[in-house]
Design a protein around this motif. Structure first.
Motif, PDB file in Angstrom:
ATOM      1  N   THR A   1      33.599  36.716  31.598  1.00  0.00           N
ATOM      2  CA  THR A   1      32.975  35.726  32.475  1.00  0.00           C
ATOM      3  C   THR A   1      32.925  36.220  33.924  1.00  0.00           C
ATOM      4  O   THR A   1      31.961  35.962  34.645  1.00  0.00           O
ATOM      5  N   GLU A   2      33.977  36.951  34.327  1.00  0.00           N
ATOM      6  CA  GLU A   2      34.033  37.426  35.715  1.00  0.00           C
ATOM      7  C   GLU A   2      32.981  38.507  35.942  1.00  0.00           C
ATOM      8  O   GLU A   2      32.278  38.510  36.966  1.00  0.00           O
ATOM      9  N   THR A   3      32.864  39.411  34.959  1.00  0.00           N
ATOM     10  CA  THR A   3      31.841  40.461  35.071  1.00  0.00           C
ATOM     11  C   THR A   3      30.452  39.834  35.121  1.00  0.00           C
ATOM     12  O   THR A   3      29.568  40.301  35.851  1.00  0.00           O
TER      13      THR A   3
ATOM     14  N   VAL B   1      45.820  44.994  25.976  1.00  0.00           N
ATOM     15  CA  VAL B   1      46.210  43.714  25.368  1.00  0.00           C
ATOM     16  C   VAL B   1      45.696  42.526  26.175  1.00  0.00           C
ATOM     17  O   VAL B   1      45.383  41.470  25.624  1.00  0.00           O
ATOM     18  N   ASN B   2      45.574  42.707  27.486  1.00  0.00           N
ATOM     19  CA  ASN B   2      45.162  41.568  28.319  1.00  0.00           C
ATOM     20  C   ASN B   2      43.706  41.185  28.080  1.00  0.00           C
ATOM     21  O   ASN B   2      43.341  40.021  28.188  1.00  0.00           O
ATOM     22  N   LEU B   3      42.898  42.168  27.730  1.00  0.00           N
ATOM     23  CA  LEU B   3      41.482  41.871  27.492  1.00  0.00           C
ATOM     24  C   LEU B   3      41.180  41.683  26.011  1.00  0.00           C
ATOM     25  O   LEU B   3      40.191  41.045  25.659  1.00  0.00           O
ATOM     26  N   SER B   4      42.019  42.263  25.134  1.00  0.00           N
ATOM     27  CA  SER B   4      41.778  42.138  23.695  1.00  0.00           C
ATOM     28  C   SER B   4      42.329  40.819  23.162  1.00  0.00           C
ATOM     29  O   SER B   4      41.709  40.175  22.326  1.00  0.00           O
TER      30      SER B   4
ATOM     31  N   ALA C   1      43.733  38.286  25.261  1.00  0.00           N
ATOM     32  CA  ALA C   1      43.557  37.180  26.219  1.00  0.00           C
ATOM     33  C   ALA C   1      42.204  37.384  26.905  1.00  0.00           C
ATOM     34  O   ALA C   1      41.345  38.079  26.369  1.00  0.00           O
ATOM     35  N   GLU C   2      42.012  36.799  28.064  1.00  0.00           N
ATOM     36  CA  GLU C   2      40.678  36.833  28.691  1.00  0.00           C
ATOM     37  C   GLU C   2      40.579  37.808  29.852  1.00  0.00           C
ATOM     38  O   GLU C   2      39.658  37.729  30.655  1.00  0.00           O
ATOM     39  N   GLY C   3      41.577  38.711  29.972  1.00  0.00           N
ATOM     40  CA  GLY C   3      41.579  39.608  31.127  1.00  0.00           C
ATOM     41  C   GLY C   3      42.146  38.892  32.340  1.00  0.00           C
ATOM     42  O   GLY C   3      42.674  37.783  32.239  1.00  0.00           O
TER      43      GLY C   3
ATOM     44  N   VAL D   1      41.413  36.465  40.941  1.00  0.00           N
ATOM     45  CA  VAL D   1      41.767  37.813  41.415  1.00  0.00           C
ATOM     46  C   VAL D   1      40.589  38.772  41.235  1.00  0.00           C
ATOM     47  O   VAL D   1      40.340  39.651  42.065  1.00  0.00           O
ATOM     48  N   MET D   2      39.814  38.570  40.149  1.00  0.00           N
ATOM     49  CA  MET D   2      38.616  39.406  39.967  1.00  0.00           C
ATOM     50  C   MET D   2      37.602  39.144  41.088  1.00  0.00           C
ATOM     51  O   MET D   2      36.735  39.972  41.352  1.00  0.00           O
ATOM     52  N   ASP D   3      37.721  37.991  41.732  1.00  0.00           N
ATOM     53  CA  ASP D   3      36.868  37.661  42.876  1.00  0.00           C
ATOM     54  C   ASP D   3      36.897  38.802  43.901  1.00  0.00           C
ATOM     55  O   ASP D   3      35.863  39.256  44.392  1.00  0.00           O
TER      56      ASP D   3
HETATM   57  N1  ADE Z   1      39.607  43.908  34.005  1.00  0.00           N
HETATM   58  C1  ADE Z   1      40.715  43.177  33.910  1.00  0.00           C
HETATM   59  N2  ADE Z   1      40.430  41.871  33.796  1.00  0.00           N
HETATM   60  C2  ADE Z   1      39.077  41.767  33.817  1.00  0.00           C
HETATM   61  C3  ADE Z   1      38.191  40.671  33.740  1.00  0.00           C
HETATM   62  N3  ADE Z   1      38.628  39.426  33.627  1.00  0.00           N
HETATM   63  N4  ADE Z   1      36.875  40.949  33.795  1.00  0.00           N
HETATM   64  C4  ADE Z   1      36.455  42.226  33.908  1.00  0.00           C
HETATM   65  N5  ADE Z   1      37.236  43.289  33.981  1.00  0.00           N
HETATM   66  C5  ADE Z   1      38.559  43.068  33.950  1.00  0.00           C
END
Ligand code: ADE
Length: 419
Positions: free
Chosen positions: A54-56, A340-343, A345-347, A352-354
């Motif tokens: 979603t952030e990307t 693991v954080n992106l696989s 969970a949602e990253g 913070v991605m802001d």
């Molecule tokens: N890298 C780590 N977390 C991310 C996220 N939420 N979106 C894109 N890239 C990431």
């Protein structure tokens, strides 16, 4: 418009989730508003290899608002949020090639599809796009691309190796190295989202458990401090004496992995290097040890070695968790040893991605404006961009800070006072 996504029917959900993230990304939103007026990227083809989250999505919308024509693929086979990919195609008209769980061949086919769009600017996370471009299409790399940006530590390390070896064919901005990126994204983003991934996948209780964190860079610092905050006893392993010293004075137990292996309940690798957990460690681990990786590539846990020790005794025990049987002992691997954080969970959270993606957007604008003067080198994000992002973020958080008085300014610029 060409694309390859899992399921167009997921677009409504994706759109809703992208809007949710957007509401936590005010700095990026303010850049988007300016980009829509000034169109600094007018007509520019951008090839983005990023985690499709979603952030990307909000970053890609920002680049598009600036006039760019965006083509995107995943930077990891497991990190794609399929609903987001669908919404980007349907609602934003962005050519996305990404399917969660894609095999290695598809992963590289998707990168090739982005390169086929002949990007003038690359936006990479981990350097797979740029590495493939240089290795498989050297003429395109040398003749067509103005510049690029890189999001992550591992990618910057690979790019610096390319620069040192004289292989780099266009300038790249190391977004990762901006203070408003790595001090926040790598530390607080990785810290929170890594534990989120481990917890979502396993539902393990952290309080009272022994968590071993391999690597004490910014990511490791974040994971270690958040694990401690949830009541775990945290061990840190390191190869760098300075970082080991820092971890020790931060109050963590610093030990070699050989000593941590028989003690740990949960092992989290965040080193950027390969084979951090390997056969000799698996052989010493307790029954039920959980292994997860939050480094960019799935090389930190020697899964081939683990499979050999298990001799085929392996099975899925929960979604995203595989059990390897070593005699009587079970070793549990989360998300195939991938991020693991992106696989699982949602990253990193949007807030913070802001800042990370504000850096990406402003670095893209800067590099396009200055491309004629730049050499085939890895560049830092200009410090004025970094400071501006910090200032904007503070504003959106409602945090005010002091300003120097004229006397203080004079004092700081003088070397005669006090003599
Ligand atoms: N890298 C780590 N977390 C991310 C996220 N939420 N979106 C894109 N890239 C990431």
């Amino acid at each position: 418009m060409d694309h390859d996504i899992a399921d167009p029917a997921l677009a409504d959900l994706g759109r809703q989730r992208i809007a949710w993230a957007d509401s936590h990304m005010p700095v990026l939103a303010s850049i988007r508003e300016r980009f829509a007026k000034e169109r600094p990227l007018e007509g520019l083809a951008i090839g983005a290899c990023l985690h499709i989250t979603t952030e990307t999505a909000n970053l890609l919308r920002t680049l598009q608002a600036g006039g760019a024509e965006v083509h995107a693929c995943a930077s990891n086979p497991l990190s794609t949020q399929d609903d987001v990919a669908s919404s980007l195609v349907r609602d934003e008209g962005i050519a996305v090639y990404a399917v969660k769980g894609e095999d290695t061949e598809t992963y590289f086919r998707h990168i090739d599809a982005v390169l086929d769009a002949r990007p003038k600017l690359t936006m990479d996370d981990g350097c797979d796009l740029v590495s493939r471009l240089h290795q498989k299409r050297p003429e395109q790399a040398a003749g067509e691309v103005l510049a690029g940006t890189e999001e992550t530590t591992t990618g910057v390390i690979r790019l610096r190796a390319m620069e040192a070896g004289g292989a780099l064919r266009f300038p790249i901005v190391a977004v990762n190295d901006a203070d408003t990126k790595h001090m926040f994204d790598n530390r607080y983003g990785t810290g929170q989202s890594t534990l989120d991934g481990v917890i979502r996948a396993t539902n393990v209780l952290l309080a009272g458990s022994r968590v071993v964190v391999a690597g004490y860079g910014y990511c490791g610092k974040g994971v270690a401090s958040r694990a401690r905050g949830m009541g775990a006893q945290v061990y840190v392993t390191e190869v760098n004496p300075l970082r080991a010293l820092e971890a020790s004075m931060d109050g963590f137990r610093v030990v070699p992995m050989e000593d941590a292996a028989p003690e740990g309940d949960i092992f989290i690798t965040v080193t950027g290097n390969r084979d951090v957990l390997r056969k000799e460690h698996f052989e010493a681990m307790k029954d039920g040890a959980i292994l997860a990786n939050s480094g960019h590539f799935d090389i930190e846990i020697d899964l081939v070695g683990l499979a050999e020790l298990a001799g085929g005794e392996r099975r899925a025990v929960r979604p995203d968790v595989e059990e390897f049987l070593l005699g009587e002992r079970r070793i549990l691997v989360v998300a195939e040893g991938r991020l693991v954080n992106l696989s699982s969970a949602e990253g990193h959270p949007a807030a913070v991605m802001d800042m990370s993606f504000a850096n990406q957007a402003l670095a893209a604008e800067w590099v396009v404006r200055h491309s004629a003067e730049l050499e085939k080198r890895v560049y830092d994000v200009p410090p004025e961009i970094d400071r501006e992002i910090a200032r904007l973020k503070l504003d959106t958080m409602g945090v005010d800070i002091d300003r120097l008085t004229p006397d203080q300014e004079e004092y700081l610029s003088s070397w005669t006072v006090g003599t």
